[in-house]
Design an enzyme around this catalytic site. Sequence first.
Site, mmCIF file in Angstrom:
data_model
loop_
_atom_site.group_PDB
_atom_site.id
_atom_site.type_symbol
_atom_site.label_atom_id
_atom_site.label_comp_id
_atom_site.label_asym_id
_atom_site.label_seq_id
_atom_site.Cartn_x
_atom_site.Cartn_y
_atom_site.Cartn_z
ATOM 1 N N TYR A 140 79.034 49.511 32.089
ATOM 2 C CA TYR A 140 80.492 49.388 32.155
ATOM 3 C C TYR A 140 80.919 48.542 33.358
ATOM 4 O O TYR A 140 81.964 47.912 33.338
ATOM 5 C CB TYR A 140 81.138 50.771 32.297
ATOM 6 C CG TYR A 140 81.382 51.503 30.998
ATOM 7 C CD1 TYR A 140 80.340 51.776 30.127
ATOM 8 C CD2 TYR A 140 82.652 51.940 30.658
ATOM 9 C CE1 TYR A 140 80.558 52.467 28.954
ATOM 10 C CE2 TYR A 140 82.878 52.633 29.490
ATOM 11 C CZ TYR A 140 81.832 52.894 28.633
ATOM 12 O OH TYR A 140 82.064 53.575 27.470
ATOM 13 N N LYS A 185 66.680 56.019 27.700
ATOM 14 C CA LYS A 185 65.903 55.181 26.781
ATOM 15 C C LYS A 185 64.791 54.568 27.630
ATOM 16 O O LYS A 185 64.677 53.349 27.775
ATOM 17 C CB LYS A 185 66.839 54.111 26.170
ATOM 18 C CG LYS A 185 66.228 53.309 25.042
ATOM 19 C CD LYS A 185 66.059 54.094 23.756
ATOM 20 C CE LYS A 185 65.272 53.286 22.740
ATOM 21 N NZ LYS A 185 64.903 54.085 21.539
ATOM 22 N N ASP A 218 68.095 58.305 21.290
ATOM 23 C CA ASP A 218 68.123 58.345 19.818
ATOM 24 C C ASP A 218 67.738 59.731 19.308
ATOM 25 O O ASP A 218 68.373 60.287 18.411
ATOM 26 C CB ASP A 218 67.247 57.234 19.208
ATOM 27 C CG ASP A 218 65.873 57.118 19.843
ATOM 28 O OD1 ASP A 218 65.575 57.849 20.805
ATOM 29 O OD2 ASP A 218 65.064 56.284 19.366
ATOM 30 N N ASP A 242 79.218 58.179 26.764
ATOM 31 C CA ASP A 242 80.408 57.842 25.982
ATOM 32 C C ASP A 242 80.140 58.079 24.501
ATOM 33 O O ASP A 242 80.916 58.721 23.801
ATOM 34 C CB ASP A 242 80.787 56.371 26.214
ATOM 35 C CG ASP A 242 81.983 55.963 25.376
ATOM 36 O OD1 ASP A 242 82.977 56.714 25.371
ATOM 37 O OD2 ASP A 242 81.923 54.907 24.712
#
Length: 353
Positions: A140, A185, A218, A242
């Site tokens: 962001y 991740k 995931d 988010d």
Amino acid sequence: MKASIAVLAGDGIGPEIVTEAVRVLEATARLFGHEFAMTPVDFGGIAIDRHGDGLPPRTLEACLRSDGVLLGAIGGPKWGPTAPVRPEPALLRLRSELGVYANVRPIKVLAALRDASVIKPEILDGVDLVFVRELTGGIYFGRKSRVGDRATDECAYTVGEVERITRVAARLAAARRGRIAQIDKSNVLETSRLWREVSERVVREEFPGVSIEHMFVDAAAMHLIRRPRDFDVLLTENLFGDILTDEAAMLASSLGVLPSASLGEGRRGLYEPIHGSAPDIAGRGIANPCGTILSAALLLRHSLGLEAEARAIESAVEAAIAGGARTADIAGHGGPSIGTVAMGDAVLARLKR
Ligand code: IPM
Ligand code: MG
């Protein structure tokens, strides 16, 4: 107690839902003998229209002077991706200026709403989890560029940023069921490997009573639907948080009932529902004000230390919903529903010491 609250209604349904939260705050002040000075200021798209800036200096000053900031929602089609000035950067700037790096998003399934969720009721029993989303770093806030046919968004985190947010998650976990799931991740991203390393060390060295597991984002997206009650505290970087919090909102039946608190080092925080400005239903008086009312409760708890008052509001919302008060988003398959103001009335009617 005397306290000052900056009120940023924003765009879309923002003004409607914030009006209800302000009524609840005023009633709470009367009931418990407090004085809340509430200062409404322009923020988001409306501030762009009026002042050419989504976060005008007067608004920022009011926020910095306040004990807590209550925000509705910002954005809308009028200030879409191609608009010259967009409201979203104003929100990021506000979060950053206030230093509220920890976004706490509790997801609790109310028994009365078990059947209003799109998820099978038996999956939902006992779900009580909380996200701690890093809010002032990552992709962001990284460098953005557009050169020729190539666009870039940089994602960066420092050790210090991960340490401080891990401490927030661990303190919260210590007061709950003592378990953190850190979501990343790390099979692909270097920032994720940093998160894994640092969060593991902070918890091991500083929080002996807390356990931490690490999960790929995931897989976490899947497990949130498959076995949500196994989660206690979920610790995430900015973008993953988010995305996953919108997903997790479906456990609680609707984005409309979920509050959030954004906290930094001091007591002042920024409190907003996790949903957006819902331009499609703006001005129709049907939006659910509960997420904003519950955000006001979090403001009382975290910024003003008013635990009994926060609980009074939370109990009133729960009682209103248990008593059958339903805005359209939680009415379930076309069931009878009431409007925003009536929902506010239903909460106010149940507010007591
Ligand atoms: C949220 C919102 C914001 C975010 C948008 C409006 C910039 O989606 O608070 O979750 O992405 O942080
Ligand atoms: Mg979001």
